[in-house]
Write an enzyme that holds these catalytic residues in place. Structure first.
Site, short mmCIF file in Angstrom:
data_model
loop_
_atom_site.label_atom_id
_atom_site.label_comp_id
_atom_site.label_asym_id
_atom_site.label_seq_id
_atom_site.Cartn_x
_atom_site.Cartn_y
_atom_site.Cartn_z
N HIS A 229 -35.56 63.63 -54.80
CA HIS A 229 -36.62 64.53 -55.46
C HIS A 229 -37.04 65.61 -54.62
O HIS A 229 -37.08 65.46 -53.44
CB HIS A 229 -38.06 63.51 -55.68
CG HIS A 229 -38.90 64.33 -56.59
ND1 HIS A 229 -39.80 65.33 -56.48
CD2 HIS A 229 -39.18 64.38 -58.01
CE1 HIS A 229 -40.76 65.72 -57.15
NE2 HIS A 229 -40.14 65.40 -58.40
N CYS A 267 -35.99 68.50 -60.05
CA CYS A 267 -37.34 68.73 -60.87
C CYS A 267 -37.90 70.28 -60.95
O CYS A 267 -37.95 70.87 -59.91
CB CYS A 267 -38.40 68.20 -59.99
SG CYS A 267 -40.23 68.44 -60.43
N HIS A 294 -36.52 66.32 -64.17
CA HIS A 294 -37.68 66.23 -64.50
C HIS A 294 -38.27 67.68 -64.89
O HIS A 294 -37.84 68.81 -64.20
CB HIS A 294 -38.65 66.07 -63.11
CG HIS A 294 -38.90 64.70 -62.60
ND1 HIS A 294 -39.46 64.45 -61.38
CD2 HIS A 294 -38.30 63.72 -62.77
CE1 HIS A 294 -39.45 63.26 -61.21
NE2 HIS A 294 -38.72 62.44 -62.14
C1 DNO Z 1 -44.94 63.33 -58.98
C2 DNO Z 1 -43.39 62.77 -58.95
C3 DNO Z 1 -43.24 62.40 -57.42
C4 DNO Z 1 -41.87 61.66 -57.47
C5 DNO Z 1 -41.41 61.27 -55.93
C6 DNO Z 1 -40.12 60.81 -55.88
O1 DNO Z 1 -45.15 63.28 -60.21
O2 DNO Z 1 -42.47 63.62 -59.42
O3 DNO Z 1 -44.09 61.45 -56.84
O4 DNO Z 1 -41.94 60.59 -58.07
O5 DNO Z 1 -41.41 62.41 -55.28
O6 DNO Z 1 -39.72 59.89 -54.90
#
Ligand code: DNO
Length: 386
Positions: A229, A267, A294
């Site tokens: 991520h 993301c 995401h």
């Molecule tokens: C927040 C998420 C993050 C994500 C982590 C992955 O809302 O997108 O907490 O889960 O960074 O390790």
């Protein structure tokens, strides 16, 4: 949608009613670094399947800070990571998300920023972050990181802020790891930051490379695609380096361990908080390494350095262009990439409910519905043109 497990106020039934086929979850009860045991994984999987959904994506299998620092018990933690991957593969998990952000996961200064509509959203106000770093956390060495003018602006903002405002800012930033109800303490955070002393960008990249070279072969063998991520926000905080913020960073990650199993949780919200990230272009470039999406949008204030989380379809990132790339990628590679609406506004009945910041039921359902409509429209249009 993401589900934080049995203690999540948004239940599996809520998620099912939102029209989800699968949930994304993690064993948040297991301390970071320990092995996820097969029995616990199975029992979580059963819970989800009993509600008529599937569990194929883990978010997240966290990486212990010792691995990020290449210190302490990092070898044991890497070994544990591999064992967890094997156990997860046996339970049918296909994608494992993780991050390589030192100490903090995502960071905001306000979880209840009120929008003109009355809904609330997550906000990163740079001056509040600065005043926190300099005058609340009082991080040793912080002053050397900023020009005098910035320090004075932060001091003025700190003096103007009420006690109540300072307390709220403190508890927001100290929220702790996602899915945990245990906040960080000031001493704990300072100690954790201190433990990264001497670890700069290059060293952290090297440590990530080492981790990948160790775990990617196990992931390949287990048939699990790893999905890192990006940093959120995508720039260094509290003097700590961040190395998953730009197109070049992503390219370096692939170079460190070339394999299809080394990939991204792409993301758009995290990457989109930087104006120099061309999101549709990055989707094109990293296509086959994108294992999880995401989808989220932000609106940036470039003068102040702030950003807040906007409606999914209406922010600085062109979600139409993003979805076009996503649909084309899935059609080109004949696969479905798991995707979820990342975060959602707090609105309607959720305003009276206690939910994990960003993980309301109705706001996420709204985001999901909009994204699904967009995907459906684009996919149908492409089919018509074929
Ligand atoms: C927040 C998420 C993050 C994500 C982590 C992955 O809302 O997108 O907490 O889960 O960074 O390790």
């Amino acid at each position: 949608m993401r589900w934080y497990g049995p203690s999540d106020p948004v239940s599996l039934s809520d998620i099912r009613q939102a029209g989800c086929e699968g949930v994304v979850t993690a064993l948040h009860q297991v301390p970071v670094g320990e092995v996820w045991e097969a029995a616990e994984i199975q029992s979580r999987r059963k819970m989800i399947e009993q509600m008529g959904m599937t569990w194929k994506v883990v978010e997240s299998l966290p990486v212990h800070d010792d691995i990020k620092r290449k210190a302490g018990a990092f070898r044991t933690y890497i070994n544990n990571y591999k064992l967890s991957l094997e156990n997860l593969a046996r339970a049918g998990i296909e994608v494992v998300t993780y991050n390589f952000m030192p100490v903090f996961d995502w960071l905001r200064t306000d979880k209840d920023y009120r929008l003109p509509s009355g809904a609330t959203t997550l906000f990163f106000k740079k001056i509040h972050y600065l005043l926190f770093d300099l005058f609340i956390l009082q991080r040793p060495g912080a002053r050397a990181d900023y020009p005098m003018e910035t320090i004075e602006l932060a001091r003025a903002a700190f003096e103007k802020m009420t006690e109540d405002g300072r307390d709220r800012l403190f508890s927001m930033i100290m929220l702790g790891l996602p899915g945990s109800d245990v906040p960080f303490t000031k001493e704990g955070v300072l100690e954790a930051i201190q433990s990264y002393e001497g670890i700069g960008r290059e060293q952290l990249k090297e440590n990530l490379g080492l981790f990948l070279q160790a775990v990617v072969p196990s992931a390949e063998q287990a048939g699990i695609r790893l999905a890192i991520h990006p940093d959120d926000p995508p720039f260094p905080v509290f003097g700590l380096p961040r190395i998953v913020s730009t197109e070049q960073d992503l390219a370096d990650i692939l170079k460190a361990a070339p394999s299809l199993y080394n990939g991204f949780c792409f993301c758009t919200g995290s990457l989109g908080a930087r104006p120099d990230n061309d999101i549709p272009k990055m989707l094109r470039r990293f296509g086959s390494h994108i294992h999880f999406l995401h989808l989220r949008n932000t609106i940036r204030d470039m003068v102040e350095g702030d950003f807040f989380e906007a409606d999914h379809l209406a922010g600085d990132t062109d979600m139409f262009a993003v979805m076009q790339e996503v649909v084309q990628l899935m059609q080109r590679e004949k696969r479905r990439i798991p995707l979820r609406p990342d975060h959602g506004h707090k609105m309607l009945d959720d305003l009276r409910k206690q939910t994990y910041p960003g993980y309301s039921a109705i706001g996420r359902l709204k985001g999901l519905a909009e994204l699904r409509g967009l995907e459906y429209g684009i996919a149908s249009q492409i089919d018509l043109n074929d």
